[in-house]
Design an enzyme around this catalytic site. Structure first.
Site, PDB file in Angstrom:
ATOM      1  N   LYS A   1      80.478  23.650  -5.544  1.00 50.94           N
ATOM      2  CA  LYS A   1      81.898  23.292  -5.430  1.00 50.94           C
ATOM      3  C   LYS A   1      82.707  24.420  -4.811  1.00 50.94           C
ATOM      4  O   LYS A   1      83.670  24.168  -4.089  1.00 50.94           O
ATOM      5  CB  LYS A   1      82.456  22.898  -6.792  1.00 50.94           C
ATOM      6  CG  LYS A   1      82.209  21.427  -7.080  1.00 50.94           C
ATOM      7  CD  LYS A   1      82.909  20.971  -8.323  1.00 50.94           C
ATOM      8  CE  LYS A   1      82.019  21.191  -9.520  1.00 50.94           C
ATOM      9  NZ  LYS A   1      82.570  20.717 -10.771  1.00 50.94           N
TER      10      LYS A   1
ATOM     11  N   ARG B   1      68.195  19.802 -10.473  1.00 47.78           N
ATOM     12  CA  ARG B   1      69.310  19.318  -9.665  1.00 47.78           C
ATOM     13  C   ARG B   1      68.823  18.488  -8.491  1.00 47.78           C
ATOM     14  O   ARG B   1      67.717  18.701  -8.001  1.00 47.78           O
ATOM     15  CB  ARG B   1      70.029  20.514  -9.037  1.00 47.78           C
ATOM     16  CG  ARG B   1      70.893  21.232  -9.971  1.00 47.78           C
ATOM     17  CD  ARG B   1      71.632  22.355  -9.253  1.00 47.78           C
ATOM     18  NE  ARG B   1      72.587  22.844 -10.193  1.00 47.78           N
ATOM     19  CZ  ARG B   1      73.902  22.600 -10.141  1.00 47.78           C
ATOM     20  NH1 ARG B   1      74.420  21.974  -9.131  1.00 47.78           N
ATOM     21  NH2 ARG B   1      74.686  23.020 -11.091  1.00 47.78           N
TER      22      ARG B   1
ATOM     23  N   GLU C   1      83.333  19.503 -14.692  1.00 46.67           N
ATOM     24  CA  GLU C   1      84.485  20.402 -14.738  1.00 46.67           C
ATOM     25  C   GLU C   1      85.451  19.936 -13.646  1.00 46.67           C
ATOM     26  O   GLU C   1      85.049  19.764 -12.495  1.00 46.67           O
ATOM     27  CB  GLU C   1      84.042  21.850 -14.463  1.00 46.67           C
ATOM     28  CG  GLU C   1      85.220  22.780 -14.624  1.00 46.67           C
ATOM     29  CD  GLU C   1      84.894  24.251 -14.432  1.00 46.67           C
ATOM     30  OE1 GLU C   1      83.711  24.608 -14.255  1.00 46.67           O
ATOM     31  OE2 GLU C   1      85.866  25.036 -14.451  1.00 46.67           O
TER      32      GLU C   1
HETATM   33  P1  ATP Z   1      79.380  23.996  -9.469  1.00 45.55           P
HETATM   34  O1  ATP Z   1      78.480  25.011 -10.070  1.00 45.55           O
HETATM   35  O2  ATP Z   1      79.223  23.825  -8.006  1.00 45.55           O
HETATM   36  O3  ATP Z   1      80.813  24.101  -9.912  1.00 45.55           O
HETATM   37  P2  ATP Z   1      78.570  22.309 -11.540  1.00 45.55           P
HETATM   38  O4  ATP Z   1      77.153  21.951 -11.640  1.00 45.55           O
HETATM   39  O5  ATP Z   1      79.032  23.381 -12.439  1.00 45.55           O
HETATM   40  O6  ATP Z   1      78.896  22.608 -10.047  1.00 45.55           O
HETATM   41  P3  ATP Z   1      79.950  20.418 -13.112  1.00 45.55           P
HETATM   42  O7  ATP Z   1      81.234  19.740 -12.849  1.00 45.55           O
HETATM   43  O8  ATP Z   1      79.921  21.402 -14.194  1.00 45.55           O
HETATM   44  O9  ATP Z   1      79.495  21.059 -11.738  1.00 45.55           O
HETATM   45  O10 ATP Z   1      78.805  19.351 -13.292  1.00 45.55           O
HETATM   46  C1  ATP Z   1      78.899  18.234 -14.149  1.00 45.55           C
HETATM   47  C2  ATP Z   1      77.533  17.753 -14.502  1.00 45.55           C
HETATM   48  O11 ATP Z   1      76.837  17.378 -13.308  1.00 45.55           O
HETATM   49  C3  ATP Z   1      76.717  18.838 -15.153  1.00 45.55           C
HETATM   50  O12 ATP Z   1      76.026  18.272 -16.239  1.00 45.55           O
HETATM   51  C4  ATP Z   1      75.784  19.297 -14.071  1.00 45.55           C
HETATM   52  O13 ATP Z   1      74.589  19.769 -14.594  1.00 45.55           O
HETATM   53  C5  ATP Z   1      75.594  18.037 -13.238  1.00 45.55           C
HETATM   54  N1  ATP Z   1      75.284  18.382 -11.861  1.00 45.55           N
HETATM   55  C6  ATP Z   1      76.000  19.160 -11.028  1.00 45.55           C
HETATM   56  N2  ATP Z   1      75.379  19.310  -9.846  1.00 45.55           N
HETATM   57  C7  ATP Z   1      74.233  18.589  -9.919  1.00 45.55           C
HETATM   58  C8  ATP Z   1      73.148  18.330  -9.019  1.00 45.55           C
HETATM   59  N3  ATP Z   1      73.124  18.863  -7.802  1.00 45.55           N
HETATM   60  N4  ATP Z   1      72.138  17.546  -9.442  1.00 45.55           N
HETATM   61  C9  ATP Z   1      72.163  17.011 -10.665  1.00 45.55           C
HETATM   62  N5  ATP Z   1      73.145  17.198 -11.566  1.00 45.55           N
HETATM   63  C10 ATP Z   1      74.174  17.986 -11.205  1.00 45.55           C
HETATM   64 MG    MG Z   2      79.749  23.769 -14.202  1.00 42.59          MG
END
Ligand code: ATP
Ligand code: MG
Length: 561
Positions: free
Chosen positions: A283, A273, A34
């Site tokens: 984020k 994760r 995102e």
């Molecule tokens: P936040 O909740 O902090 O906004 P997010 O996980 O929603 O972070 P995205 O931009 O939606 O962030 O993530 C893009 C991809 O990266 C998704 O498939 C997510 O599952 C993966 N991802 C995000 N954080 C991690 C992590 N700590 N370890 C592994 N994969 C991750």
């Molecule tokens: Mg997300």
């Protein structure tokens, strides 16, 4: 499949699917960030997994911006994310946006309404929460749940035309208000949000919810394996429900939107994760650190973002090495920051050219060399890698050594310079300390030494580094440490902000480096001998104004604290 690729449950699953000819033997993955912030080291795990699986099985991986929540999304993030993925060493097959499919999502919603699987609900957000029930009590049906398809279609059309205010109505899936899985209690499909979108501008007053948009995007792109993190495990029944109801391939109009009709349905698989200690990764929190100016920006070298790690001097290879080492499982765990630093050291030890730098300079005069004397010494850039070449080290009568390499009253076992003692100056030879100069306060201001002829030199135990006072350059050096002073800043009382490490950045303005370090282009990484790995700052280092960031110390000093 490449031989050195570590095996794990997802690779095994894909391997079985390919062997069984599922999805026509194709492998199509996506990385779906995102654009509401910069990528962090956690994202690297997902990037390595999605791009890695595609590569290993001769498939493709798309980059898809999951941009269905315009309030927090920005074009600047869209650009930074692409740059970071390239830096990490991956190339997407094609670049997509969930917003490219807004029309498809809309047509799919109309189909759900026509099939009696979705309805327009007039409850406000608070009422929806109230009706939803809890983990232990079932939800109640919305009073609007039994609207006719005609009425729903009319209201939904008007939602799309912008007739209603924000939050006034939602489109909801009609599933099961008594489901033990709360995600299935008539989740929202669309909400009204009159806000400009970074890709579609003001074309849409309604925006689809993540769960709904994600599975349809996957289906449209012909994704075979939709890999996501564990928090989506409870959402998988909803992912499957939407795709079952929509059955895109059998739909005369919607099937035209499918990229690859060969692919049977995408399937979601979850993994845990990547978490690191001494940092935060959400984020929301990273945005807060930047906005409150608690750090110097998204690429502040103490941040866990990829752009910060790049600026800090971490290599893409070391980050990929970390992702390989932590593996892919469903186990939730927290990785020691030292494991990442270990990967960085291992990588840089092989590749970084050696240089000399003095962080806390103590002037030394070599008294038996004449004024104006200069010597040029040809030295190798790397002890084990002759192909990294040599450079010329020049010195005269005056040099700097590290203040800590001299002790008037040496502790037991001290092998470096002491009054009337001997030490080897790296690449020059062995010197004898003949004099110690001090100021009024008793602080040592300089040393006088004499250089032995090689044939007369005594044996010594210690070797120290130096920089020529006449030929070296003054440099700014920043020593970075953990951003937080506790392993888990999110736990315990108060805010994570209370746990920021006040000593996470030490700036040294008067370090000295040899010319072959000062003249390096930005982003060049060196081992400053006996000190650690350093990188010429990619934003501030310039010829004539050297600025270095410490990437990592030579040894793990944190573990001992
Ligand atoms: P936040 O909740 O902090 O906004 P997010 O996980 O929603 O972070 P995205 O931009 O939606 O962030 O993530 C893009 C991809 O990266 C998704 O498939 C997510 O599952 C993966 N991802 C995000 N954080 C991690 C992590 N700590 N370890 C592994 N994969 C991750
Ligand atoms: Mg997300």
């Amino acid at each position: 499949m490449s031989a050195d690729a570590p095996s794990h449950f997802i690779r095994n699953l894909v391997s079985r699917d390919v062997a069984a000819g599922k999805h026509g033997g194709l492998v199509v993955t996506r990385f779906p960030p995102e654009p509401n912030g910069y990528l962090h080291i956690g994202h690297a795990k997902s990037i390595c997994l999605n791009f890695g699986i595609a590569k290993d099985f001769g498939g493709v991986c798309h980059l898809r911006f999951d941009d269905t929540n315009p309030a927090k999304e920005e074009l600047a993030y869209v650009r930074a994310i692409q740059e970071d993925i390239h830096w990490l060493g991956f190339e997407w097959d094609s670049l997509r946006h969930a917003s490219d499919y807004f029309e498809v999502f809309y047509q799919c919603a109309r189909k759900l309404i026509e099939d009696g699987k979705a309805y327009v609900c007039d409850l406000n957000a608070e009422q929806v929460r109230e009706y939803r029930g809890t983990l232990t009590s079932p939800g109640r049906a919305s009073p609007w749940r039994e609207r006719s398809s005609e009425e729903n279609l009319d209201l939904f059309t008007r939602m799309r035309e912008g007739e209603f205010d924000d939050g006034r109505r939602t489109l909801r899936a009609k599933i099961d208000m008594a489901s033990p899985n709360i995600n299935l209690r008539d989740p929202a499909i669309y909400r009204i949000r009159k806000i400009s979108h970074q890709n579609t501008g003001n074309a849409w007053p309604i925006y689809p919810m993540y769960d709904y948009a994600h599975c349809i995007s996957d289906a449209v792109e012909g994704i075979t394996h939709s890999l996501c993190t564990l928090e989506f495990e409870d959402h998988r029944p909803l992912y499957d429900w939407y795709l079952d109801q929509l059955n895109l391939r059998s739909h005369p109009e919607l099937s035209a939107s499918l990229t690859d009709p060969q692919v049977s349905r995408p399937e979601q698989t979850e993994f845990s994760r990547l978490n690191l200690d001494y940092t935060v990764m959400s984020k929301r929190k990273l945005v807060e650190l930047v906005q409150k100016e608690l750090v110097e920006g998204w690429d502040d070298p103490r941040m866990p973002t990829l752009s910060a790690m790049r600026r800090r001097g971490f290599t893409p290879e070391s980050i990929r090495m970390l992702c390989d080492r932590v593996g892919v499982t469903k186990q939730v765990n927290v990785i020691d920051f030292g494991v990442l630093e270990g990967c960085v050291r291992e990588d840089l030890d092989k590749r970084a050219q050696r240089r000399m730098a003095v962080l806390d300079p103590l002037p030394v005069t070599i008294e038996n060399l004449d004024e104006g004397y200069t010597a040029d010494i040809e030295v190798s850039n790397h002890p084990q890698q002759p192909e990294l070449g040599t450079r010329t080290l020049r010195h005269g009568r005056k040099i700097y050594i590290e203040r800590t390499d001299f002790e008037e009253v040496p502790p037991k076992g001290f092998k470096r310079l002491i009054p009337e003692g001997n030490v080897r100056l790296r690449h020059i030879g062995i010197v004898h300390c003949v004099g110690v100069d001090k100021d009024d306060t008793g602080r040592v201001t300089g040393l006088r030494v004499t250089l032995y002829k090689p044939e007369d030199a005594p044996k010594v135990k210690g070797t120290i580094h130096w920089v020529s006072a006449e030929h070296g350059q003054r440099a700014q050096v920043r020593l970075y440490d953990r951003l937080f002073s506790v392993a888990n800043p999110d736990s315990g009382e108060g805010s994570y902000i209370d746990h920021l490490n006040p000593n996470s950045c030490q700036v040294i303005d008067a370090a000295w480096v040899e010319p072959a370090a000062a003249d390096g282009v930005a982003e060049t990484r060196f081992q400053f001998e006996r000190i650690g790995y350093f990188v010429a700052d990619r934003r501030e280092h310039e010829p004539g104004k050297p600025v270095f960031n410490r990437v990592v110390s030579l040894r793990d000093s944190w573990a001992k604290r």
